[in-house]
Scaffold this motif. Structure first.
Motif, PDB file in Angstrom:
ATOM      1  N   ALA A  34       2.796  -1.665   6.208  1.00 38.38           N
ATOM      2  CA  ALA A  34       2.584  -0.511   6.600  1.00 38.38           C
ATOM      3  C   ALA A  34       1.070  -0.265   7.200  1.00 38.38           C
ATOM      4  O   ALA A  34       0.624   0.627   7.664  1.00 38.38           O
ATOM      5  N   GLY A  35       0.208  -1.594   6.939  1.00 35.43           N
ATOM      6  CA  GLY A  35      -1.018  -1.713   7.597  1.00 35.43           C
ATOM      7  C   GLY A  35      -2.224  -1.166   6.590  1.00 35.43           C
ATOM      8  O   GLY A  35      -3.162  -0.508   6.939  1.00 35.43           O
ATOM      9  N   LEU A  36      -1.627  -0.935   5.387  1.00 31.91           N
ATOM     10  CA  LEU A  36      -2.488  -0.135   4.394  1.00 31.91           C
ATOM     11  C   LEU A  36      -3.280  -1.456   3.397  1.00 31.91           C
ATOM     12  O   LEU A  36      -2.539  -1.977   2.981  1.00 31.91           O
ATOM     13  N   MET A  77      -3.884   2.755   0.064  1.00 36.92           N
ATOM     14  CA  MET A  77      -2.980   3.045  -0.693  1.00 36.92           C
ATOM     15  C   MET A  77      -3.268   3.947  -2.012  1.00 36.92           C
ATOM     16  O   MET A  77      -2.673   5.066  -2.251  1.00 36.92           O
ATOM     17  N   ALA A  78      -4.324   3.729  -2.799  1.00 40.55           N
ATOM     18  CA  ALA A  78      -4.819   4.383  -3.637  1.00 40.55           C
ATOM     19  C   ALA A  78      -5.348   5.989  -3.133  1.00 40.55           C
ATOM     20  O   ALA A  78      -4.750   7.005  -3.903  1.00 40.55           O
ATOM     21  N   ASN A  86      -6.353   0.769  -9.659  1.00 40.51           N
ATOM     22  CA  ASN A  86      -4.963   0.918 -10.110  1.00 40.51           C
ATOM     23  C   ASN A  86      -3.988   0.366  -9.472  1.00 40.51           C
ATOM     24  O   ASN A  86      -3.122  -0.193  -9.971  1.00 40.51           O
ATOM     25  N   ILE A  87      -4.420   0.626  -8.013  1.00 41.35           N
ATOM     26  CA  ILE A  87      -3.279  -0.113  -7.088  1.00 41.35           C
ATOM     27  C   ILE A  87      -3.340  -1.756  -7.465  1.00 41.35           C
ATOM     28  O   ILE A  87      -2.198  -2.271  -7.644  1.00 41.35           O
ATOM     29  N   ALA A  92       6.803   3.662  -3.555  1.00 47.87           N
ATOM     30  CA  ALA A  92       7.879   3.532  -2.435  1.00 47.87           C
ATOM     31  C   ALA A  92       7.637   4.843  -1.599  1.00 47.87           C
ATOM     32  O   ALA A  92       7.725   4.241  -0.399  1.00 47.87           O
ATOM     33  N   ARG A  93       7.680   6.036  -1.862  1.00 45.22           N
ATOM     34  CA  ARG A  93       7.772   7.262  -1.293  1.00 45.22           C
ATOM     35  C   ARG A  93       6.660   7.059  -0.243  1.00 45.22           C
ATOM     36  O   ARG A  93       6.928   7.457   0.962  1.00 45.22           O
TER      37      ARG A  93
END
Length: 100
Positions: A44-46, A51-52, A61-62, A83-84
């Motif tokens: 997803a390129g994150l 993501m956090a 945390n990630i 996932a969402r």
């Protein structure tokens, strides 16, 4: 000078030990899930930081969520949220245990 064994060779040797093999097998599903989580995030390129931000948490945390050395297991709700954010849903199932 002796050549050092490769990681693949070291793994094959270690897995000949029944106790190591049993522990390896016990962790296989968790390892695969975390491998998939990391692969999906990267696809997803994150970054972990991005993501956090999407999950309203900290990068640490990630990192812990994606780590195999974390001392605690994430909740199903946490994995579902992860996932969402990536456009996926979580599917959980049961399989018969392998004969011992």
């Amino acid at each position: 000078m002796t050549e050092r064994p490769s990681l693949k060779e070291m793994r094959a040797k270690a897995l000949k030990n029944p106790e190591v093999k049993a522990e390896y097998d016990a962790l296989a599903s968790a390892f695969e899930m975390k491998r998939q989580m990391i692969a999906l995030r990267k696809a997803a390129g994150l970054t972990q930081e991005e993501m956090a931000e999407k999950l309203g948490t900290k990068r640490s945390n990630i990192s812990r969520l994606e780590s195999m050395s974390a001392s605690n297991s994430p909740s199903i709700a946490t994995i579902e949220n992860y996932a969402r954010v990536l456009g996926y849903s979580l599917r959980v199932g049961f399989e018969p245990a392998a004969a011992r």
